[in-house]
Scaffold this motif. Structure first.
Motif, PDB file in Angstrom:
ATOM      1  N   MET A   1     -21.826  58.439  81.767  1.00 40.86           N
ATOM      2  CA  MET A   1     -21.503  59.626  80.970  1.00 40.86           C
ATOM      3  C   MET A   1     -22.034  59.449  79.544  1.00 40.86           C
ATOM      4  SD  MET A   1     -20.173  62.628  81.028  1.00 40.86           S
ATOM      5  CE  MET A   1     -19.288  62.540  82.587  1.00 40.86           C
ATOM      6  N   GLN A   2     -22.632  60.472  79.010  1.00 40.08           N
ATOM      7  CA  GLN A   2     -23.197  60.407  77.671  1.00 40.08           C
ATOM      8  C   GLN A   2     -22.086  60.399  76.615  1.00 40.08           C
ATOM      9  OE1 GLN A   2     -26.634  60.379  77.303  1.00 40.08           O
ATOM     10  NE2 GLN A   2     -26.696  60.260  79.522  1.00 40.08           N
ATOM     11  N   SER A   3     -22.396  59.869  75.415  1.00 40.96           N
ATOM     12  CA  SER A   3     -21.443  59.930  74.312  1.00 40.96           C
ATOM     13  C   SER A   3     -21.255  61.379  73.896  1.00 40.96           C
ATOM     14  CB  SER A   3     -21.953  59.101  73.133  1.00 40.96           C
ATOM     15  OG  SER A   3     -23.102  59.727  72.574  1.00 40.96           O
ATOM     16  N   ALA A   4     -20.152  61.648  73.177  1.00 41.85           N
ATOM     17  CA  ALA A   4     -19.833  63.027  72.784  1.00 41.85           C
ATOM     18  C   ALA A   4     -20.930  63.610  71.904  1.00 41.85           C
ATOM     19  CB  ALA A   4     -18.490  63.054  72.055  1.00 41.85           C
ATOM     20  N   VAL A   5     -21.417  62.820  70.928  1.00 41.92           N
ATOM     21  CA  VAL A   5     -22.464  63.320  70.029  1.00 41.92           C
ATOM     22  C   VAL A   5     -23.723  63.650  70.817  1.00 41.92           C
ATOM     23  CG1 VAL A   5     -23.972  62.719  68.106  1.00 41.92           C
ATOM     24  CG2 VAL A   5     -21.551  62.084  68.041  1.00 41.92           C
ATOM     25  N   LYS A   6     -24.079  62.770  71.754  1.00 46.08           N
ATOM     26  CA  LYS A   6     -25.294  62.972  72.538  1.00 46.08           C
ATOM     27  C   LYS A   6     -25.159  64.190  73.444  1.00 46.08           C
ATOM     28  CE  LYS A   6     -28.782  59.768  74.172  1.00 46.08           C
ATOM     29  NZ  LYS A   6     -29.041  58.394  74.656  1.00 46.08           N
ATOM     30  N   ARG A   7     -23.978  64.362  74.033  1.00 48.67           N
ATOM     31  CA  ARG A   7     -23.747  65.517  74.916  1.00 48.67           C
ATOM     32  C   ARG A   7     -23.947  66.822  74.159  1.00 48.67           C
ATOM     33  NH1 ARG A   7     -19.238  62.592  77.005  1.00 48.67           N
ATOM     34  NH2 ARG A   7     -17.811  63.815  75.732  1.00 48.67           N
ATOM     35  N   TRP A   8     -23.308  66.930  73.007  1.00 46.22           N
ATOM     36  CA  TRP A   8     -23.385  68.190  72.258  1.00 46.22           C
ATOM     37  C   TRP A   8     -24.764  68.394  71.637  1.00 46.22           C
ATOM     38  CZ3 TRP A   8     -19.993  71.678  73.364  1.00 46.22           C
ATOM     39  CH2 TRP A   8     -18.730  71.295  73.817  1.00 46.22           C
ATOM     40  N   THR A   9     -25.446  67.303  71.319  1.00 49.99           N
ATOM     41  CA  THR A   9     -26.826  67.436  70.845  1.00 49.99           C
ATOM     42  C   THR A   9     -27.725  67.962  71.959  1.00 49.99           C
ATOM     43  OG1 THR A   9     -26.523  65.578  69.307  1.00 49.99           O
ATOM     44  CG2 THR A   9     -28.787  66.210  69.835  1.00 49.99           C
ATOM     45  N   MET A  10     -27.552  67.428  73.171  1.00 48.43           N
ATOM     46  CA  MET A  10     -28.327  67.907  74.320  1.00 48.43           C
ATOM     47  C   MET A  10     -28.047  69.377  74.594  1.00 48.43           C
ATOM     48  SD  MET A  10     -28.115  64.647  76.933  1.00 48.43           S
ATOM     49  CE  MET A  10     -28.927  65.549  78.256  1.00 48.43           C
ATOM     50  N   LEU A  11     -26.766  69.762  74.494  1.00 47.31           N
ATOM     51  CA  LEU A  11     -26.415  71.155  74.732  1.00 47.31           C
ATOM     52  C   LEU A  11     -27.067  72.061  73.695  1.00 47.31           C
ATOM     53  CD1 LEU A  11     -24.726  73.190  76.393  1.00 47.31           C
ATOM     54  CD2 LEU A  11     -22.891  72.873  74.725  1.00 47.31           C
TER      55      LEU A  11
END
Length: 465
Positions: A1-11
């Protein structure tokens, strides 16, 4: 699972690129008069630049969804971004219609590669408890992209030639590509399944035949026959193959099928306004491209407020009721557009633009949630791809049908064959616009009837319990 910062950056990257891809489906509309004059073609022919892009996406969307599943969604998304940028450069550098259409075809391939994998990518990187919020944010980008194209195009045309409505993608797309390389997953396991090339080919041929049938061709009935034949082949192939492009079992979920049907009708109608509004503002009201662009920005600006509010309402109240209210507002907007008389402008146009923004938000936001939640988790990727396909197919039909009806009515009212709106008298333009919007009104009325009928049936069923 990606980190929270990485997830929202990808989104954010996915949403921004999604916005740009969808904007490119409609941004050409405001430049139709300029492109027609510059390339010495009719305004009717210029709409090919819109429809060729959309039909390419429709024909290849499911194929690239399957390729993404087998070769890595992240990898396919990155390549799609690069191909989209190449197509944008070609479309903007074209000195003839054929070069522009080639660029739009390449753009469509790249757009299809990204769109086919965006929903599944979001599902991969977000935990289940955050998926609803993530899809809601992505839905805002989609809604804004669908509405903002002509307005952004008008703002660009104030200072720059029409070529820059395509070249504006280059710096934005390059930033997205750099971010994708930096934060997207580096590799994904490859599946051993085979690609359904026969299904992809039959779907592409069926879609192309249907598109050609909606054009003013002499032997249009031959295209209808070919569309039926290729559609039957596609159905047979998908029913027998182990890993189909489209698993028809998904349509057994009644709520999914009904929500998709109503959304399909709304997507068709959405492009009636996209095609007709710039012509109305520039040819009937004689507004400059700059003023036209500002007025066309009303709807996306209102959507920035309406979409989050619609999401808030959707999370806390009856989603079906919210959808019905939103569709009723869209029906009122189409009725109002049909009886525009070029008086009380631009107030009248702004009023209708606000109605469209509010109606689209109230209908579209809960509809997207219902579509994605009406099927089991294992079919969510397919539901997202199917939803994208239905949206793009609806926009293709909206472009071709609105163009066909509008120019047929122009020919009828002017008592001669007409394939351009340039130089037409204001009363004739208004009458042709009225007839076209009345067809849109009929389609939305059918959608509203379906929503009301199913809601009444649901309430009756709950009451019997």
């Amino acid at each position: 699972m990606q980190s929270a910062v990485k997830r929202w950056t990808m989104l954010a990257v996915i949403g921004l690129f999604f916005f740009m891809v969808i904007v490119d489906g409609s941004i050409v509309a405001i430049a139709i008069p300029d492109i027609a004059r510059d390339l010495a073609i009719t305004t009717g022919a210029t709409t090919l630049i819109i429809s060729s892009y959309l039909i390419t996406i429709c024909a290849s969307l499911l194929l690239f969804g399957q390729i993404g599943d087998q070769f890595g969604r992240s990898r396919v998304f990155k390549w799609g971004t690069l191909i989209f940028l190449v197509g944008s450069f070609l479309a903007g550098s074209g000195g003839s219609l054929s070069i522009v259409l080639l660029g739009r075809f390449v753009q469509g391939i790249g757009a299809s590669m990204t769109m086919a994998n965006s929903y599944a990518l979001v599902t991969d990187i977000f935990p289940p408890e955050q998926l609803g919020r993530a899809f809601g944010i992505e839905g805002i980008f989609i809604s804004l992209g669908a509405l903002a194209g002509p307005g952004l195009g008008g703002l660009i045309l104030v200072q720059l030639p029409w070529n820059y409505i395509f070249w504006i993608n280059l710096p934005l797309g390059l930033l997205c590509l750099i971010a994708e390389v930096a934060v997207f997953p580096k590799s994904q396991q490859r599946s051993s399944s085979k690609i359904d090339w026969l299904g992809a080919a039959s779907l592409a041929l069926a879609t192309s035949a249907l598109y050609l049938a909606t054009m003013q061709l002499r032997y249009w009935w031959v295209m209808i026959l070919l569309m039926v034949i290729f559609s039957y082949i596609f159905w047979r192939v998908e029913s027998k193959i182990a890993v189909p492009l489209l698993d028809f079992k998904i349509f057994r979920y009644q709520l999914f099928s009904q929500s998709l049907l109503v959304a399909f009708l709304s997507f068709i109608v959405a492009y009636f306004f996209t095609i007709l509004a710039p012509l109305y503002l520039q040819l009937v009201l004689q507004y400059s491209p700059g003023v036209t662009g500002l007025l066309l920005m009303v709807t996306p600006i209102v959507s920035l407020v309406a979409s989050p509010l619609a999401g808030y309402i959707s999370d806390r109240y009856d989603q079906r009721l919210e959808m019905t209210i939103g569709m009723a507002i869209l029906v009122v907007a189409q009725l109002s557009l049909a009886f525009a008389t070029a008086r009380f402008e631009p107030t009248y146009f702004i009023f209708n633009s606000v109605l469209i923004a509010v109606g689209t938000a109230l209908f579209g936001t809960p509809n997207n949630v219902i579509v994605m939640q009406a099927v089991p988790n294992k079919m969510r990727g397919l539901a997202g791809a199917t939803n994208s396909l239905v949206r793009e197919f609806g926009l293709v039909l909206g472009t071709t049908l609105s163009t066909l009806i509008f120019y047929r009515l122009l020919s009828l009212f002017s008592q001669r064959q007409v394939d351009t709106a340039l130089g037409m008298a204001r009363p004739i333009l208004l009458k042709a616009q009225r007839g076209t919007y009345l067809v849109a009104l009929l389609l939305l009325s059918v959608a509203l009837f379906i929503l009301i009928w199913h809601r009444k049936k649901e309430l009756t069923s709950n009451g019997d319990r």
